[in-house]
Each structure stands twice: as structure tokens, then as C-alpha cells.
Design an enzyme around this catalytic site. Structure first.
Site, short mmCIF file in Angstrom:
data_model
loop_
_atom_site.label_atom_id
_atom_site.label_comp_id
_atom_site.label_asym_id
_atom_site.label_seq_id
_atom_site.Cartn_x
_atom_site.Cartn_y
_atom_site.Cartn_z
N LYS A 185 -8.07 69.91 53.88
CA LYS A 185 -7.49 70.83 52.89
C LYS A 185 -8.37 70.86 51.63
CE LYS A 185 -4.47 67.12 51.24
NZ LYS A 185 -3.19 66.45 51.51
N ARG B 134 9.56 65.17 48.66
CA ARG B 134 8.79 66.39 48.41
C ARG B 134 9.28 67.50 49.33
NH1 ARG B 134 2.29 65.86 48.28
NH2 ARG B 134 2.57 65.68 50.53
N HIS C 281 5.51 61.81 55.59
CA HIS C 281 4.40 61.44 54.70
C HIS C 281 4.83 60.27 53.83
CE1 HIS C 281 0.61 61.95 52.77
NE2 HIS C 281 1.08 62.40 51.62
N ARG D 91 -3.34 61.22 60.16
CA ARG D 91 -3.83 62.28 59.25
C ARG D 91 -4.70 61.65 58.17
NH1 ARG D 91 1.78 63.00 59.03
NH2 ARG D 91 1.64 62.46 56.82
N TYR E 217 -19.42 68.63 19.72
CA TYR E 217 -18.24 69.17 19.04
C TYR E 217 -17.37 68.06 18.46
CZ TYR E 217 -18.97 73.66 21.51
OH TYR E 217 -19.47 74.82 21.98
N CYS F 48 -19.09 69.20 26.90
CA CYS F 48 -18.92 70.63 26.61
C CYS F 48 -18.69 71.39 27.92
CB CYS F 48 -20.16 71.18 25.91
SG CYS F 48 -20.70 70.18 24.51
N MET F 49 -18.60 72.70 27.83
CA MET F 49 -18.33 73.50 29.02
C MET F 49 -19.46 73.38 30.05
SD MET F 49 -17.45 77.56 29.36
CE MET F 49 -16.07 77.54 28.24
N ASP F 50 -20.71 73.44 29.58
CA ASP F 50 -21.84 73.47 30.52
C ASP F 50 -22.85 72.36 30.27
OD1 ASP F 50 -20.85 76.11 31.25
OD2 ASP F 50 -21.72 76.76 29.34
C1 LIG Z 1 -3.32 65.15 51.96
C2 LIG Z 1 -2.45 64.63 52.99
C3 LIG Z 1 -2.88 63.61 53.85
C4 LIG Z 1 -4.18 62.87 53.67
O1 LIG Z 1 -4.04 61.90 52.66
P1 LIG Z 1 -5.23 60.85 52.38
O2 LIG Z 1 -4.63 59.90 51.42
O3 LIG Z 1 -6.34 61.65 51.78
O4 LIG Z 1 -5.60 60.27 53.68
C5 LIG Z 1 -2.04 63.27 54.90
N1 LIG Z 1 -0.84 63.86 55.07
C6 LIG Z 1 -0.39 64.83 54.23
C7 LIG Z 1 0.94 65.43 54.46
C8 LIG Z 1 -1.17 65.22 53.16
O5 LIG Z 1 -0.70 66.15 52.32
#
Ligand SMILES: *Cc1c(COP(=O)(O)O)cnc(C)c1O
Length: 374
Positions: A39, A134, A166, A225, A269, A316-318
Site C-alpha cells: 500500500k 478501527r 489486525h 501480511r 528562517y 526550508c521547503m527545498d
Molecule cells: C499496513 C498493514 C499491515 C502491514 O503492517 P506492517 O507493520 O507494515 O507489517 C498489515 N495489515 C494491515 C491491515 C495493514 O493495514
């Protein structure tokens, strides 16, 4: 070929990625397949490059946060299993099916909305909220949860292939947190087992993120995951991980000018820095518009010819300024600066300097910064 602008860029080390994948796979139970979490543009690394490499390394499962990301993965990995962890607007149901994508189902309401738009059954995994608070079906009470889930199995536009949850604190070494994760897992498998008793033995069940995959791998999970460790960072810096990881992303920039600051001279700045003694100050061509946090003003460091040099004054920005007085060789315009990466300044370390996590740093590298594969 587009010429690389040597101003601010990231180097993406695909050998490091391969190294991490091997290390992660070696620690996973035999029956647990790796689901690569790609992601947010593969945590800022560039999802097309990362997915292509992962596929060549034998990774078959990919997780993304939305449909747009899913379609990018589909383009580079036509045969992959692609899972959307987050919300897809129900009116996109036809596309989910068309591109053979698997959607997380978080509630009965969402399932009904999705089915209203679907033309053929949508492949999905049911998301349980076991304690993250969540998204997902509440699952503290197994029997009540099952009752809530049963209508899903009667929907002919849903093809339910898995159950997942999760973890909130799988990265924590604290005793209470370990107990909390244990309870979350128990809730997941209670529901999973009771569904099986009711005749719904789902092919997939998963809960492990990076932290759980390294600290407490569970062979009942069909998938893990894995995100952050794939990119070579720690889930909870400075808590170490028991496998050897290499940072995949290194962020670099260059010096545009070096000048001498005399006692009393101010830098940047707000005049937050005033030289007390004679200093060598280098201006570096990176700033917060590149994703280099302004909160690192006066806190961060960057490597110049191998020496960690402190940031002086505001980012700064850049541009930003470094005190390069201690660098042992003369610093000149055009010299390379390593901001973080596969060196003593890791994204995890830099993040800790201003109270965030490595995840935020790597995801936050902005679009104008080219990703160069090395
Ligand atoms: C982002 C995410 C993960 C991965 O988490 P890590 O800590 O980067 O391994 C796994 N499951 C869900 C639902 C997530 O949103």
C-alpha cells in the site's frame, strides 16, 4: 530515458528487498504464505518496481489500501492475488470483480452496499475487529459475532474466502501487550473455528503483521501480511527484530554551496541558529517539499563524506543547512549527502529524533523525488 536530476532522490535497492524476503520467509511457518503489503506506493518505494521484483521472487499475494493501488499491482502482476485492506466505494464493485481482486468486508452494511452494485460474486475476506477498534465486525463475544456474520453467507454476490484481523500492539515487548495480542488472536480463531463448525471452513485466516511475523509466528495463519520489515525497517524501533534486515530505500541529496559562518552569523528562517564559533555550513538541496520533515530542524543529521553532520536552523521547503565543520575532507558544491538509509542514519533513527516512526518517513517522501532502482 529520463535524465536523473541530481538534487534529491532515493535509491531503491532490490537486492536488499530480496535479502529481506528470504530472511522473512525463513522465519514463517511452512504453511504460511507471504502477503506483501504494498500500500501507499509500496511504503513510498515505488509500487510497480517493488511488485515486479516481489513477483520474480515468488511472492503471490499482495495487499493494498484501495482500488487504484490494486489496479497498479494488477498491471504489473496479472496472475497475482490482490487484496484490498481498506475501503472501496461500493459503486466500484464491478471493477473489483472484473480485475479479480479480493475485498475486505468490514460490516453487514458495507456488504449489502457492495452487493447492490455487484454483477457477479465478489471475492472477499471478512474483517474482524478483535481489539484494534478501527474497522471490522466486533468479536469479543464469539456467539454474537457469528450471529452477525451469518447473513453474509446467504448473500449470493459474496464469495467468502477468508477471515482476518489486525493487531494493535504486536510490536510491543510489554507483558500486558503480549497478553492483549494473544486475546486478539484468540477472538479471531474462536470465530474461525465456530464458522467451521457451522459448515463454513474458510480457506484463509490471517492476522500477522510484520511484528507478529517475527516475534510470534503462528502456523494456523495461511497468510502473513508483511509490510515494514520487507522494506528493512523495524516495527518498533529501537526494539530489535530477530532477523537480519537491510533498508531498501536510501534518500540522497547534494550540497549546493558551502560557506563559512562567523560568530554571530544566523542561519535560516526564524534565526533559530546563531554561530558561536567559526563554522563551515553546507546548503543541501532537500526540504520539506521533498518529504524531509521540517520538525527535523535542529534535530536531524545527515552524512557528508561519512561524517554525521547536524542540521542547523530551520529546514526550508527545498533546502536546508548542515554544519560540516567536522568533515575531514573539504566539502564542495555537488558533493553527495546521505539523508537516511542503508547507513548509520536509518529512517527509524531519524524518525525517533522528532517523535515519529520510520513508516511515516518512507511513506512521506514526495512525488517530486525520483526513485532510482539500484
Ligand atoms: C499496513 C498493514 C499491515 C502491514 O503492517 P506492517 O507493520 O507494515 O507489517 C498489515 N495489515 C494491515 C491491515 C495493514 O493495514
Amino acid at each position: 530515458m529520463k535524465k536523473i536530476l541530481h538534487r534529491a532522490w532515493t535509491e531503491i535497492d532490490l537486492n536488499a528487498l530480496a535479502h529481506n524476503i528470504n530472511a522473512i520467509k525463513a522465519g514463517l511457518p511452512e504453511k504460511t504464505q507471504l502477503m506483501a503489503v504494498v500500500k501507499a506506493n509500496a511504503y513510498g518505494h515505488g509500487d510497480e518496481t517493488i511488485c515486479r521484483k516481489l513477483w520474480s521472487l515468488g511472492v503471490k499475494w499482495f495487499a493494498v489500501s484501495n482500488l487504484e493501488e490494486a489496479l497498479t499491482v494488477r498491471k504489473v502482476c496479472p496472475e497475482a492475488e490482490i487484496f484490498i485492506l481498506g475501503y472501496t466505494p461500493p459503486e466500484c464493485a464491478v471493477d473489483i470483480a472484473k480485475y479479480n481482486i479480493i475485498q475486505g468486508i468490514v460490516s453487514l452494511e458495507y456488504a449489502e452496499q457492495l452487493c447492490r452494485y455487484a454483477n457477479v460474486p465478489i471475492r472477499c475476506h471478512i474483517k474482524l475487529d478483535t481489539g484494534m477498534g478501527r474497522i471490522g465486525f466486533r468479536s469479543k463475544d464469539t456467539a454474537k459475532c457469528i450471529e452477525e456474520l451469518m447473513p453474509l453467507f446467504k448473500m449470493d454476490k459474496l464469495s467468502i474466502e477468508g477471515l482476518y484481523t489486525h493487531f494493535a500492539v504486536a510490536d510491543s515487548p510489554e507483558k500486558e501487550d503480549i497478553a492483549y495480542t494473544y486475546e486478539q488472536k484468540k477472538r479471531l480463531f474462536n470465530v474461525y473455528d465456530m464458522l467451521a463448525e457451522k459448515g463454513h471452513r474458510l480457506p484463509h485466516v490471517h492476522c500477522m503483521n510484520s511484528a507478529a511475523s517475527v516475534y510470534d509466528p503462528d502456523d494456523r495463519c495461511t497468510l502473513a501480511r508483511v509490510g515494514i520489515i520487507m522494506y528493512g525497517l523495524c516495527p518498533n524501533y529501537p526494539v530489535p527484530v530477530p532477523i537480519d534486515l537491510k533498508p531498501v530505500m536510501t534518500f540522497k541529496s547534494v550540497v549546493s554551496q558551502v560557506k563559512t559562518a562567523y560568530p554571530g552569523d544566523c542561519i535560516s528562517y526564524g534565526r533559530t541558529y546563531t554561530a558561536e564559533t567559526e563554522r563551515k555550513i553546507a546548503t543541501v538541496t532537500v526540504g520539506y517539499a521533498d518529504g524531509y520533515a521540517r520538525l527535523l530542524s535542529g534535530k536531524g543529521k545527515a552524512l557528508v563524506h561519512g561524517t554525521a553532520c547536524p542540521i542547523v536552523g530551520r529546514v526550508c521547503m527545498d533546502q536546508m543547512m548542515l554544519d560540516v565543520t567536522d568533515v575531514t575532507v573539504p566539502v564542495v558544491s555537488g558533493d553527495e549527502v546521505t539523508l537516511f538509509g542503508d547507513c548509520e542514519i536509518t529512517a527509524d533513527w531519524l524518525a525517533a529524533q522528532y517523535g515519529t516512526i520510520g513508516y511515516e518517513i518512507i511513506c512521506g517522501i514526495s512525488k517530486r523525488v525520483p526513485r532510482i532502482t539500484v
